[in-house]
Design an enzyme around this catalytic site. Structure first.
Site, PDB file in Angstrom:
ATOM      1  N   SER A 149       0.864  -1.213  -0.029  1.00  0.00           N
ATOM      2  CA  SER A 149       0.028  -0.130   0.173  1.00  0.00           C
ATOM      3  C   SER A 149       1.005   1.276   0.099  1.00  0.00           C
ATOM      4  O   SER A 149       2.017   1.276   0.452  1.00  0.00           O
ATOM      5  CB  SER A 149      -0.828  -0.136   1.207  1.00  0.00           C
ATOM      6  OG  SER A 149      -1.417   1.473   1.389  1.00  0.00           O
ATOM      7  N   TYR A 162      -2.334  -1.208  10.424  1.00  0.00           N
ATOM      8  CA  TYR A 162      -2.327  -1.416   8.941  1.00  0.00           C
ATOM      9  C   TYR A 162      -0.891  -0.869   8.414  1.00  0.00           C
ATOM     10  O   TYR A 162      -0.237  -1.571   7.329  1.00  0.00           O
ATOM     11  CB  TYR A 162      -3.557  -0.604   8.362  1.00  0.00           C
ATOM     12  CG  TYR A 162      -3.456  -0.774   6.744  1.00  0.00           C
ATOM     13  CD1 TYR A 162      -4.310  -2.045   6.468  1.00  0.00           C
ATOM     14  CD2 TYR A 162      -3.127   0.195   5.912  1.00  0.00           C
ATOM     15  CE1 TYR A 162      -4.707  -2.047   5.148  1.00  0.00           C
ATOM     16  CE2 TYR A 162      -3.233   0.030   4.391  1.00  0.00           C
ATOM     17  CZ  TYR A 162      -4.085  -1.019   4.025  1.00  0.00           C
ATOM     18  OH  TYR A 162      -4.344  -1.232   2.740  1.00  0.00           O
TER      19      TYR A 162
HETATM   20  P1  NAD Z   1     -11.460  -6.234  -0.341  1.00  0.00           P
HETATM   21  O1  NAD Z   1     -12.249  -5.791   0.942  1.00  0.00           O
HETATM   22  O2  NAD Z   1     -12.315  -5.800  -1.590  1.00  0.00           O
HETATM   23  O3  NAD Z   1     -10.971  -7.562  -0.429  1.00  0.00           O
HETATM   24  C1  NAD Z   1     -10.117  -8.291   0.477  1.00  0.00           C
HETATM   25  C2  NAD Z   1      -9.902  -9.652   0.365  1.00  0.00           C
HETATM   26  O4  NAD Z   1      -9.273 -10.357   1.350  1.00  0.00           O
HETATM   27  C3  NAD Z   1     -11.347 -10.387   0.265  1.00  0.00           C
HETATM   28  O5  NAD Z   1     -11.395 -11.357  -0.772  1.00  0.00           O
HETATM   29  C4  NAD Z   1     -11.634 -10.972   1.537  1.00  0.00           C
HETATM   30  O6  NAD Z   1     -12.201 -11.945   1.659  1.00  0.00           O
HETATM   31  C5  NAD Z   1     -10.167 -11.099   1.960  1.00  0.00           C
HETATM   32  N1  NAD Z   1     -10.004 -11.673   3.118  1.00  0.00           N
HETATM   33  C6  NAD Z   1     -10.278 -10.686   4.555  1.00  0.00           C
HETATM   34  N2  NAD Z   1      -9.957 -11.520   5.539  1.00  0.00           N
HETATM   35  C7  NAD Z   1      -9.665 -12.748   5.338  1.00  0.00           C
HETATM   36  C8  NAD Z   1      -9.174 -13.893   5.722  1.00  0.00           C
HETATM   37  N3  NAD Z   1      -8.924 -13.825   7.250  1.00  0.00           N
HETATM   38  N4  NAD Z   1      -8.637 -15.029   5.136  1.00  0.00           N
HETATM   39  C9  NAD Z   1      -8.920 -14.984   3.789  1.00  0.00           C
HETATM   40  N5  NAD Z   1      -9.308 -13.896   3.049  1.00  0.00           N
HETATM   41  C10 NAD Z   1      -9.664 -12.760   3.727  1.00  0.00           C
HETATM   42  O7  NAD Z   1     -10.081  -5.154  -0.251  1.00  0.00           O
HETATM   43  P2  NAD Z   1      -9.118  -4.620  -1.391  1.00  0.00           P
HETATM   44  O8  NAD Z   1      -9.164  -3.185  -1.338  1.00  0.00           O
HETATM   45  O9  NAD Z   1      -9.475  -5.251  -2.628  1.00  0.00           O
HETATM   46  O10 NAD Z   1      -7.728  -5.263  -0.842  1.00  0.00           O
HETATM   47  C11 NAD Z   1      -6.912  -6.117  -1.246  1.00  0.00           C
HETATM   48  C12 NAD Z   1      -5.437  -5.630  -0.742  1.00  0.00           C
HETATM   49  O11 NAD Z   1      -5.137  -4.323  -1.156  1.00  0.00           O
HETATM   50  C13 NAD Z   1      -5.382  -5.544   0.740  1.00  0.00           C
HETATM   51  O12 NAD Z   1      -4.013  -6.059   1.121  1.00  0.00           O
HETATM   52  C14 NAD Z   1      -5.516  -3.963   1.023  1.00  0.00           C
HETATM   53  O13 NAD Z   1      -4.641  -3.628   2.221  1.00  0.00           O
HETATM   54  C15 NAD Z   1      -4.674  -3.723  -0.213  1.00  0.00           C
HETATM   55  N6  NAD Z   1      -4.859  -2.135  -0.498  1.00  0.00           N
HETATM   56  C16 NAD Z   1      -5.984  -1.530  -0.833  1.00  0.00           C
HETATM   57  C17 NAD Z   1      -6.468  -0.188  -0.989  1.00  0.00           C
HETATM   58  C18 NAD Z   1      -7.552   0.525  -1.262  1.00  0.00           C
HETATM   59  O14 NAD Z   1      -7.781   1.456  -1.394  1.00  0.00           O
HETATM   60  N7  NAD Z   1      -8.496  -0.352  -1.433  1.00  0.00           N
HETATM   61  C19 NAD Z   1      -5.178   0.521  -1.018  1.00  0.00           C
HETATM   62  C20 NAD Z   1      -4.064   0.069  -0.605  1.00  0.00           C
HETATM   63  C21 NAD Z   1      -3.796  -1.206  -0.733  1.00  0.00           C
END
Ligand code: NAD
Length: 267
Positions: A149, A162
């Site tokens: 991130s 985080y």
């Molecule tokens: P999201 O909530 O859409 O997806 C998260 C995924 O992780 C889902 O499939 C969920 O089921 C899974 N998950 C959560 N807990 C779990 C567990 N205990 N076991 C197995 N799976 C689990 O979120 P996203 O935005 O797509 O996030 C994906 C990655 O991107 C994360 O690591 C997040 O930190 C990172 N990220 C997101 C953003 C953003 O702005 N959305 C920015 C930077 C980084």
């Protein structure tokens, strides 16, 4: 040419954690479009997950299986990788993407939330890596992509767990890269800025509730506080970066961060 090149990812197997939603789902779809067999993982409604799994395989003529490993449980992560190897013969690409968020000042941060964020956003990547590395090294080819991130590079208030986990995964990425530098296995981190997925929509809704404002106003405020472009990074852009990292052009690229954050960390 060894590995992924003009032939796309045909014959490769990609495991994408947290691919039932958001960024992980887009990466799994992009790899499937390149011809890879896919292991989907993540939480969600079983019928919806099955529908998505079947549709992805049918759309691209690849095999797609689902494994419901809970990323807080090392033994389930091990089983995820062994199941993928058993089904497809190898895991060639591992994307450590599953993640959660919780916001609170340090003194109010619930200990169970701290433990969950560190387990899912950081320790799960370690457990995935230690399970896939022996096979990747034996075959002389592998791609490990950690979804970090902008918070892997800079901090924000109220995100202690985080930010700690994401800075940690950037460090872990560098160690994995160095340990495997001559093995044909690369390890890199992708650092998204704001992406409009359920993880961020929940934060926008919480801000609107706390401030008595609209979701639209909070969306603009959230973007402009951090992301100079004023635009969300899209899941498709992130999937494109992941495909690039698996390609020959990136074969000497390891231990680095690929940032798609609209200028957030340039400030
Ligand atoms: P999201 O909530 O859409 O997806 C998260 C995924 O992780 C889902 O499939 C969920 O089921 C899974 N998950 C959560 N807990 C779990 C567990 N205990 N076991 C197995 N799976 C689990 O979120 P996203 O935005 O797509 O996030 C994906 C990655 O991107 C994360 O690591 C997040 O930190 C990172 N990220 C997101 C953003 C953003 O702005 N959305 C920015 C930077 C980084």
């Amino acid at each position: 040419m060894d590995g992924y090149g003009d032939k796309g990812m045909k014959g490769k197997t990609a495991v994408v954690t947290g691919s039932t939603s958001g960024i992980g789902a887009a990466m799994a779809a992009a790899f499937a479009a390149e011809g890879a067999n896919i292991v989907i993982n993540g939480l969600g409604d079983a019928a919806e997950i099955e529908k998505g799994r079947a549709a992805l395989g049918a759309a691209h003529g690849v095999q797609v299986i689902y494994h419901g490993a809970d990323m807080t449980r090392p033994e389930e992560i091990e089983d995820l990788i062994r199941t993928a190897e058993g089904q497809f013969g190898s895991v060639d690409i591992l994307v450590n993407n599953a993640g959660i968020q919780h916001t609170a000042p340090i003194e109010d941060f619930p200990v169970d939330k701290w433990n969950a964020v560190i387990a899912i956003n950081l320790s799960a990547a370690f457990h995935g890596m230690r399970a896939v590395l022996p096979g990747m090294k034996t075959r002389g080819w592998g791609r490990i992509i950690n979804v970090a991130s902008a918070h892997g590079l800079v901090a924000s208030v109220n995100k202690s767990a985080y930010v700690a986990a994401k800075h940690g995964i950037v460090g872990l990425t560098k160690v994995a890269a160095l340990e495997n530098a001559q093995s044909g296995v690369t390890c890199n981190a992708i650092c998204p800025g704001w992406v409009k997925t359920p993880l961020v929509v929940a934060q926008i809704e919480a801000r609107a509730k706390a401030n008595g404002t609209s979701v639209e106003d909070e969306t603009q405020a959230l973007l402009l506080e951090k992301q100079p472009s004023g635009q969300f990074t899209t899941v498709e852009q992130l999937a494109g970066a992941a495909v690039f990292l698996c390609g020959d052009a990136a074969s000497n690229m390891t231990g680095t961060t690929v940032t798609l954050d609209g200028g957030w960390t340039a400030q």
